[in-house]
Design an enzyme around this catalytic site. Structure first.
Site, PDB file in Angstrom:
ATOM      1  N   LYS A 149       0.863  -1.175   0.000  1.00 14.78           N
ATOM      2  CA  LYS A 149       0.000   0.000   0.000  1.00 14.78           C
ATOM      3  C   LYS A 149       0.901   1.227   0.000  1.00 14.78           C
ATOM      4  O   LYS A 149       1.683   1.441   0.931  1.00 14.78           O
ATOM      5  CB  LYS A 149      -0.897  -0.013   1.230  1.00 14.78           C
ATOM      6  N   ARG A 197     -10.689  10.034   2.282  1.00 13.45           N
ATOM      7  CA  ARG A 197     -10.589  10.700   3.591  1.00 13.45           C
ATOM      8  C   ARG A 197     -11.780  11.615   3.820  1.00 13.45           C
ATOM      9  O   ARG A 197     -12.203  11.814   4.965  1.00 13.45           O
ATOM     10  CB  ARG A 197      -9.237  11.398   3.721  1.00 13.45           C
ATOM     11  N   ARG A 254       1.307   9.870   5.659  1.00 15.71           N
ATOM     12  CA  ARG A 254       1.540   8.503   6.119  1.00 15.71           C
ATOM     13  C   ARG A 254       2.850   7.934   5.573  1.00 15.71           C
ATOM     14  O   ARG A 254       3.022   6.723   5.494  1.00 15.71           O
ATOM     15  CB  ARG A 254       0.376   7.609   5.686  1.00 15.71           C
ATOM     16  N   LYS A 263      -2.139  -1.469  -3.870  1.00 18.57           N
ATOM     17  CA  LYS A 263      -3.023  -0.309  -3.772  1.00 18.57           C
ATOM     18  C   LYS A 263      -2.213   0.969  -3.848  1.00 18.57           C
ATOM     19  O   LYS A 263      -1.218   1.060  -3.148  1.00 18.57           O
ATOM     20  CB  LYS A 263      -3.754  -0.383  -2.437  1.00 18.57           C
ATOM     21  N   SER A 278     -10.184   5.667  -4.301  1.00 19.50           N
ATOM     22  CA  SER A 278     -11.129   6.781  -4.416  1.00 19.50           C
ATOM     23  C   SER A 278     -10.690   7.824  -5.444  1.00 19.50           C
ATOM     24  O   SER A 278     -11.513   8.302  -6.234  1.00 19.50           O
ATOM     25  CB  SER A 278     -11.319   7.433  -3.046  1.00 19.50           C
ATOM     26  N   TYR A 323     -15.194   1.303  -6.429  1.00 25.53           N
ATOM     27  CA  TYR A 323     -16.438   2.045  -6.221  1.00 25.53           C
ATOM     28  C   TYR A 323     -17.350   1.931  -7.441  1.00 25.53           C
ATOM     29  O   TYR A 323     -18.491   2.379  -7.393  1.00 25.53           O
ATOM     30  CB  TYR A 323     -16.129   3.517  -5.887  1.00 25.53           C
TER      31      TYR A 323
HETATM   32  C1  PBG Z   1      -6.915   3.165   5.747  1.00 25.70           C
HETATM   33  C2  PBG Z   1      -7.389   3.113   4.338  1.00 25.70           C
HETATM   34  C3  PBG Z   1      -7.303   4.121   3.380  1.00 25.70           C
HETATM   35  C4  PBG Z   1      -7.892   3.630   2.231  1.00 25.70           C
HETATM   36  C5  PBG Z   1      -8.322   2.334   2.501  1.00 25.70           C
HETATM   37  N1  PBG Z   1      -7.985   2.025   3.808  1.00 25.70           N
HETATM   38  C6  PBG Z   1      -6.817   5.510   3.496  1.00 25.70           C
HETATM   39  C7  PBG Z   1      -5.442   5.846   3.828  1.00 25.70           C
HETATM   40  O1  PBG Z   1      -4.544   5.000   3.876  1.00 25.70           O
HETATM   41  O2  PBG Z   1      -5.220   7.026   4.041  1.00 25.70           O
HETATM   42  C8  PBG Z   1      -8.030   4.384   0.938  1.00 25.70           C
HETATM   43  C9  PBG Z   1      -9.023   3.849  -0.035  1.00 25.70           C
HETATM   44  C10 PBG Z   1      -9.386   4.783  -1.134  1.00 25.70           C
HETATM   45  O3  PBG Z   1      -8.769   5.840  -1.361  1.00 25.70           O
HETATM   46  O4  PBG Z   1     -10.344   4.456  -1.844  1.00 25.70           O
HETATM   47  N2  PBG Z   1      -7.904   2.699   6.630  1.00 25.70           N
END
Ligand code: PBG
Length: 326
Positions: A197, A207, A220, A251, A277, A316
């Site tokens: 990730k 978010r 992060r 991801k 997203s 989505y």
């Molecule tokens: C963390 C999490 C995130 C996403 C899925 N799980 C956000 C992040 O790491 O800031 C992002 C998924 C998306 O953007 O569709 N719980």
């Protein structure tokens, strides 16, 4: 007379010929629908940066999932938005926390006809928006955090989850969760590890959907992966498989097709990719302006993710694609 040695266009001539020789076909069976459920709201709340996506109430979530099951979608993944956030993210493992009650509702609603997954992380539950316990110096404490992930896994298991999906990118999180589940006789519960990730700029609309702002304008990058790196992703995936992951995830998806293809070639486990997203929002925004054909681009993008080697795609677009009858 000169002529091409091989005529590639013969098999492209008609739709039936093209259908016959297609190497990759996206089906509803490949899709997981991400869904948001929020505590303490009385009506579904649209997410402005994710057109068509809402924060569900418990009731509207039930209905949505029943319909998705009817459309043949095999799985959903739940994200919770609690009414109360704190420094530890304690609503994540509360037996009556929003994801836990939603899991019970959904098991009651659909039985085993659909796979119930739950994102397992703390960022939706912490008041500072980080994925774990923040030390005074602002860094995230790895080992204290994975203890809380283990507790959350047990709460989700108790509530009826099929697959837990740790997304916090803490070292050792999969091993800690597997040990906790096994120690509680939950050997049947599978782990989908968000193994590779990346610290991506494509999570912005998500978010908004979960009401997370990282304190102090932070990011992060201290725990998610640096997007300059591919080999590091393969090392992450290898570790997660060793620790007991049943499925691994890359991801985001489209900017990381090289990682998906390399992972597919190297590892013989089910491989998931998250079309996140920001990837969805870009298609929707351009389509709204009439600059692209959103339906066509969505299908092209998601098929590319499958072609690169993903077996499972979180998107989505799941409902829309299912309604179009893939
Ligand atoms: C963390 C999490 C995130 C996403 C899925 N799980 C956000 C992040 O790491 O800031 C992002 C998924 C998306 O953007 O569709 N719980």
């Amino acid at each position: 007379m000169s002529f091409p040695a091989r005529r590639m266009r013969r098999l492209r001539r008609t739709p039936a010929l093209r259908r016959l020789v297609a190497e990759t076909r996206l089906t509803v069976d490949d899709l997981v629908a991400p869904l948001f459920v929020r505590e303490d709201i009385s009506a579904p709340a649209p997410v402005h940066s994710l057109p068509g996506v809402v924060q569900h109430t418990r009731e509207s979530l039930r209905k949505e999932v029943r319909e998705l099951a009817g459309l043949g979608i095999p799985a959903v993944i739940l994200f919770g938005i609690p009414a109360r956030k704190d420094a530890e993210g304690s609503e994540a493992w509360n037996a009556d926390g929003i994801v836990q009650v939603a899991l019970r509702d959904l098991r009651d609603e659909v039985g085993d006809s659909l796979v119930l997954m739950a994102d397992l992380c703390l960022d939706e539950y912490t008041d500072h928006g980080h994925c774990g316990i923040v030390r005074p110096d602002g860094s995230v404490d790895n080992d204290a955090t994975i203890d809380l992930y283990a507790r959350t896994a047990l709460a989700q298991a108790e509530a009826g989850v099929d697959v837990v999906a740790p997304s916090g990118m803490m070292d050792g999180q999969v091993a800690a969760i597997r040990a906790a589940l096994d120690g509680d006789d939950r050997t049947d519960i599978a782990i989908l590890a968000y193994a590779a990730k990346y610290a991506s700029a494509l999570y912005g609309p998500f978010r908004d959907a979960v009401d997370v702002t990282i304190a102090g304008g932070g990011d992060r990058k201290g725990y998610q992966q640096d997007w300059h790196n591919q080999r590091e992703a393969l090392a992450e995936i290898a570790l997660d498989i060793d620790e007991g992951a049943d499925m691994v995830m890359v991801k985001p998806a489209l900017a990381y097709l090289d990682v998906i293809a390399a992972a597919r070639a190297r590892f013989d486990v089910a491989l998931a990719a998250y079309h996140v997203s920001g990837e969805y929002a870009m298609v929707k925004a351009a389509a709204e302006r009439g600059w692209i054909d959103g339906d066509a681009v969505a299908l092209e993008h998601l098929t590319a993710i499958k072609r690169a080697g993903a077996d499972v795609i979180l998107t989505y677009f799941a409902r829309e694609l299912a309604e179009r009858g893939l």
